[in-house]
Write an enzyme that holds these catalytic residues in place. Structure first.
Site, PDB file in Angstrom:
ATOM      1  N   GLY A 192      34.135  32.762  46.350  1.00 44.25           N
ATOM      2  CA  GLY A 192      33.077  33.745  46.108  1.00 44.25           C
ATOM      3  C   GLY A 192      32.504  34.529  47.273  1.00 44.25           C
ATOM      4  O   GLY A 192      31.660  35.385  47.042  1.00 44.25           O
ATOM      5  N   CYS A 197      34.541  40.611  45.911  1.00 45.02           N
ATOM      6  CA  CYS A 197      34.619  39.517  44.952  1.00 45.02           C
ATOM      7  C   CYS A 197      33.322  39.467  44.152  1.00 45.02           C
ATOM      8  O   CYS A 197      32.242  39.660  44.699  1.00 45.02           O
ATOM      9  CB  CYS A 197      34.803  38.233  45.754  1.00 45.02           C
ATOM     10  SG  CYS A 197      34.403  36.770  44.860  1.00 45.02           S
TER      11      CYS A 197
HETATM   12  P1  5GP Z   1      36.674  39.600  52.705  1.00 47.35           P
HETATM   13  O1  5GP Z   1      37.274  39.397  54.068  1.00 47.35           O
HETATM   14  O2  5GP Z   1      36.981  40.957  52.158  1.00 47.35           O
HETATM   15  O3  5GP Z   1      35.218  39.294  52.663  1.00 47.35           O
HETATM   16  O4  5GP Z   1      37.348  38.516  51.745  1.00 47.35           O
HETATM   17  C1  5GP Z   1      38.739  38.485  51.536  1.00 47.35           C
HETATM   18  C2  5GP Z   1      39.073  37.409  50.524  1.00 47.35           C
HETATM   19  O5  5GP Z   1      38.443  37.667  49.251  1.00 47.35           O
HETATM   20  C3  5GP Z   1      40.527  37.333  50.158  1.00 47.35           C
HETATM   21  O6  5GP Z   1      41.327  36.751  51.166  1.00 47.35           O
HETATM   22  C4  5GP Z   1      40.504  36.548  48.854  1.00 47.35           C
HETATM   23  O7  5GP Z   1      40.436  35.156  49.065  1.00 47.35           O
HETATM   24  C5  5GP Z   1      39.190  37.008  48.231  1.00 47.35           C
HETATM   25  N1  5GP Z   1      39.426  37.954  47.142  1.00 47.35           N
HETATM   26  C6  5GP Z   1      40.194  39.049  47.137  1.00 47.35           C
HETATM   27  N2  5GP Z   1      40.123  39.706  45.965  1.00 47.35           N
HETATM   28  C7  5GP Z   1      39.302  38.985  45.183  1.00 47.35           C
HETATM   29  C8  5GP Z   1      38.827  39.119  43.839  1.00 47.35           C
HETATM   30  O8  5GP Z   1      39.133  40.074  43.117  1.00 47.35           O
HETATM   31  N3  5GP Z   1      38.003  38.146  43.380  1.00 47.35           N
HETATM   32  C9  5GP Z   1      37.650  37.079  44.157  1.00 47.35           C
HETATM   33  N4  5GP Z   1      36.861  36.145  43.618  1.00 47.35           N
HETATM   34  N5  5GP Z   1      38.023  36.940  45.438  1.00 47.35           N
HETATM   35  C10 5GP Z   1      38.852  37.876  45.939  1.00 47.35           C
END
Ligand code: 5GP
Length: 355
Positions: A192, A197
């Protein structure tokens, strides 16, 4: 309480996010950021293989886990988990164009459990047959708590003994341990926290990332494995906090999106970026058959940021500087040198480099 009735449980110990803590500065012998060793060396528990490089990983998301991104990150000895939707011909082409397979992971979901012909798994088999030197396999699902998922990790361990297996996502100690004991080398942690997400909003499920990482890293290290802090990093300082919390690797999505290497069209100075479980991802790639309905992600427009090299320089510079502030001569020493202070509200004194 009557016999058989379950008492509602509320855990009241403090759980913190990156924004809730700061690293405490300490006397240091380091005179320059240049003196900080950013590389780490690992020998993995189940594959027995080794890795040496900067422990920052590009996520397997559209706009992030691209071959163009991998070709830049390999120059920094950073890993890229390639998105699931490349086909074997795309791999051939990328290899011909100079992709260094030492710094990539191929990725699959668990679709094969329901569908023998799951395209991501078929691609994985074909690509690994042709390029058995690919060192990492990432088994990525939104919810790593399914029993099926753990069984699939064990099956993959048997089928691919030579590869280092990254599996996730989970964010608690017991599942981190279980995944390692069933064959994963590295557990991807985060439920999360991602920038696109919506799991916490849609389901109410999650654990603040900083505290979650402390717990998972401790559990993994206890049984000889490693963890990746996946999601929630917005500033270079967040990576420093993740390493200080004990994470062996940090995975980035949003911070690396919006660049020339994203392989996404630019419209009015902006690029589309969406969660891999969003409606938009399902529209592009087709609905998933892996048992969980998506739509736990959103679709946003982010400003185009130019080439990723400038962003990488900022990120590495930030982590190096953090090390000099806390007296860590190498990234490996960060957990030993880090003392965190809890802040009630962090003043936003940083101009946002990444928006
Ligand atoms: P960020 O670096 O953008 O904060 O987080 C990246 C991570 O978000 C990804 O590696 C993956 O684990 C997670 N993620 C990517 N797309 C989604 C999504 O549609 N839903 C959720 N719950 N997590 C996502």
């Amino acid at each position: 309480m009557k016999n058989g009735e379950r008492q509602m449980r509320i855990e009241s110990d403090l759980k913190l996010d990156y924004k809730d803590v700061l690293l405490k500065p300490k006397r240091s012998k380091l005179t320059s950021r240049r003196d900080v060793d950013m590389e780490r060396e690992f020998k993995f528990l189940n594959s027995g293989k080794e890795f040496k490089g900067i422990p920052i990983i590009a996520s397997n998301m559209d706009g992030v886990g691209t071959f163009s991104m991998a070709k830049v990150l390999q120059n920094y000895k950073m890993l890229t988990v390639l998105r699931k939707h490349y086909d074997p011909e795309d791999w051939d082409h990328a290899v011909d164009e100079g992709l260094d397979l030492n710094y990539v992971s191929i990725c699959t979901g668990t679709n094969k459990i329901w569908d023998e012909d799951a395209p991501d798994f078929l691609t994985l088999k074909v690509v690994l047959e042709k390029y058995p030197e690919i060192p990492f396999i990432t088994i990525d699902v939104a919810n790593g708590y399914h029993e099926n998922f753990v069984d699939f990790v064990a099956q993959m361990r048997e089928e691919f003994p030579e590869q280092t297996i990254i599996a996730g996502n989970v964010i608690t100690a017991e599942m981190t341990e279980e995944l390692i004991l069933r064959g994963a080398d590295i557990v991807k942690c985060g439920i999360g926290p991602g920038s696109v997400c919506t799991t916490r909003l849609m389901t109410g499920v999650g654990i603040p990332q900083f505290s979650g990482i402390i717990e998972c890293a401790d559990a993994a290290h206890g049984v000889g494995g490693q963890v990746i802090a996946d999601g929630g990093c917005v500033y270079p300082g967040d990576l420093a906090k993740a390493f200080g919390a004990g994470s062996d690797f940090v995975m980035l999505g949003g911070m690396l999106a919006g660049h020339e290497e994203s392989e996404v069209d630019i419209t009015d100075g902006k690029m589309e970026f969406y969660g891999m479980s969003s409606d938009r991802a399902m529209e592009i790639h087709g609905a998933r058959k892996d048992g969980y309905r998506g739509a736990e992600g959103k679709d946003i427009k982010i400003p185009y940021k130019g080439t990723v090299e400038d962003t990488l320089t900022e990120i590495i510079g930030g982590v190096r500087s953090a090390c000099t502030y806390i007296g860590a001569t190498k990234i490996k020493d960060m957990p030993k040198c880090a003392t965190f202070v809890q802040v009630l509200q962090q003043e936003n004194q940083v101009f946002n480099l990444f928006e």
